[in-house]
Write a protein that holds these residues in place. Structure first.
Motif, short mmCIF file in Angstrom:
data_model
loop_
_atom_site.label_atom_id
_atom_site.label_comp_id
_atom_site.label_asym_id
_atom_site.label_seq_id
_atom_site.Cartn_x
_atom_site.Cartn_y
_atom_site.Cartn_z
N ALA A 49 0.80 -1.13 0.12
CA ALA A 49 -0.07 -0.04 0.11
C ALA A 49 0.99 1.15 -0.13
CB ALA A 49 -1.01 0.01 1.04
N VAL A 50 0.40 2.25 -0.84
CA VAL A 50 1.13 3.54 -0.83
C VAL A 50 0.21 4.71 -0.73
CG1 VAL A 50 2.37 5.03 -2.47
CG2 VAL A 50 2.68 2.80 -2.70
N ARG A 51 0.46 5.48 0.25
CA ARG A 51 -0.33 6.70 0.75
C ARG A 51 -0.45 7.65 -0.58
NH1 ARG A 51 -4.50 7.58 2.93
NH2 ARG A 51 -3.74 6.28 4.80
N HIS A 87 -6.04 8.74 0.10
CA HIS A 87 -6.59 7.35 0.09
C HIS A 87 -5.08 6.37 -0.08
CE1 HIS A 87 -5.93 8.61 -4.23
NE2 HIS A 87 -5.67 7.28 -4.22
N LEU A 88 -5.31 5.22 -0.23
CA LEU A 88 -4.11 4.29 -0.60
C LEU A 88 -4.50 3.74 -1.99
CD1 LEU A 88 -4.31 2.19 2.79
CD2 LEU A 88 -2.57 3.78 2.32
N ASP A 89 -3.38 3.86 -2.50
CA ASP A 89 -2.84 2.94 -3.78
C ASP A 89 -2.39 1.69 -3.37
OD1 ASP A 89 -4.04 5.11 -5.18
OD2 ASP A 89 -2.01 5.68 -6.11
N TYR A 90 -2.67 0.57 -4.37
CA TYR A 90 -1.95 -0.71 -4.18
C TYR A 90 -0.96 -1.07 -5.49
CZ TYR A 90 -4.91 -1.08 0.18
OH TYR A 90 -5.40 -0.87 1.18
N LEU A 91 0.29 -1.25 -5.18
CA LEU A 91 1.35 -1.77 -6.13
C LEU A 91 0.79 -3.25 -6.60
CD1 LEU A 91 4.52 -0.58 -4.73
CD2 LEU A 91 2.82 0.65 -6.17
N HIS A 92 0.52 -3.20 -7.93
CA HIS A 92 -0.08 -4.36 -8.35
C HIS A 92 0.36 -4.50 -9.93
CE1 HIS A 92 -3.87 -7.29 -9.00
NE2 HIS A 92 -2.87 -7.99 -9.08
N HIS A 93 1.30 -5.51 -10.19
CA HIS A 93 1.66 -5.69 -11.40
C HIS A 93 2.27 -4.65 -12.03
CE1 HIS A 93 -0.21 -9.48 -11.64
NE2 HIS A 93 -1.22 -9.23 -11.50
N GLY A 94 3.21 -3.95 -11.30
CA GLY A 94 4.14 -2.71 -11.83
C GLY A 94 3.37 -1.45 -12.09
#
Length: 101
Positions: free
Chosen positions: A75-77, A81-88
């Motif tokens: 998770a990245v602030r 909100h939070l973003d989620y690192l997924h498949h680059g």
């Protein structure tokens, strides 16, 4: 190099991002962005740019996976909100779907 976002320099940025700087690195194509104060910075020709998407880009092929605590994706602030690192790339919840940042 072509980028998906316009070139917007982050002025008055004296901090040098890098390993151990205290800000979360976020892989983004062929470089690293750094999460700093709720937005992302990237090094560009001796200065730091804001590396933020413009507009709305739905991730149309996102599987049924729901990002959240313990989902296995970092998770990245990002602002409020939070973003989620997924498949680059980063995913963010938006209504009933996920956006691709």
């Amino acid at each position: 190099m072509t980028t998906a976002t316009p070139h917007r320099e982050h002025t008055d940025h004296a901090h040098e991002h890098g390993p151990g700087c205290g800000h979360q690195p976020v892989p983004h194509g062929d470089h690293l962005d750094f999460a700093h104060d709720g937005h992302l910075h990237r090094e560009h020709e001796g200065h730091w740019d804001e590396c933020e998407p413009e507009g709305h880009a739905e991730h149309v092929d996102h599987d049924d996976h729901r990002h959240g605590e313990g989902c296995g994706h970092e998770a990245v602030r990002h602002g409020d909100h939070l973003d989620y690192l997924h498949h680059g790339h980063r995913h963010a919840a938006h209504g009933e779907h996920w956006d691709c940042h």
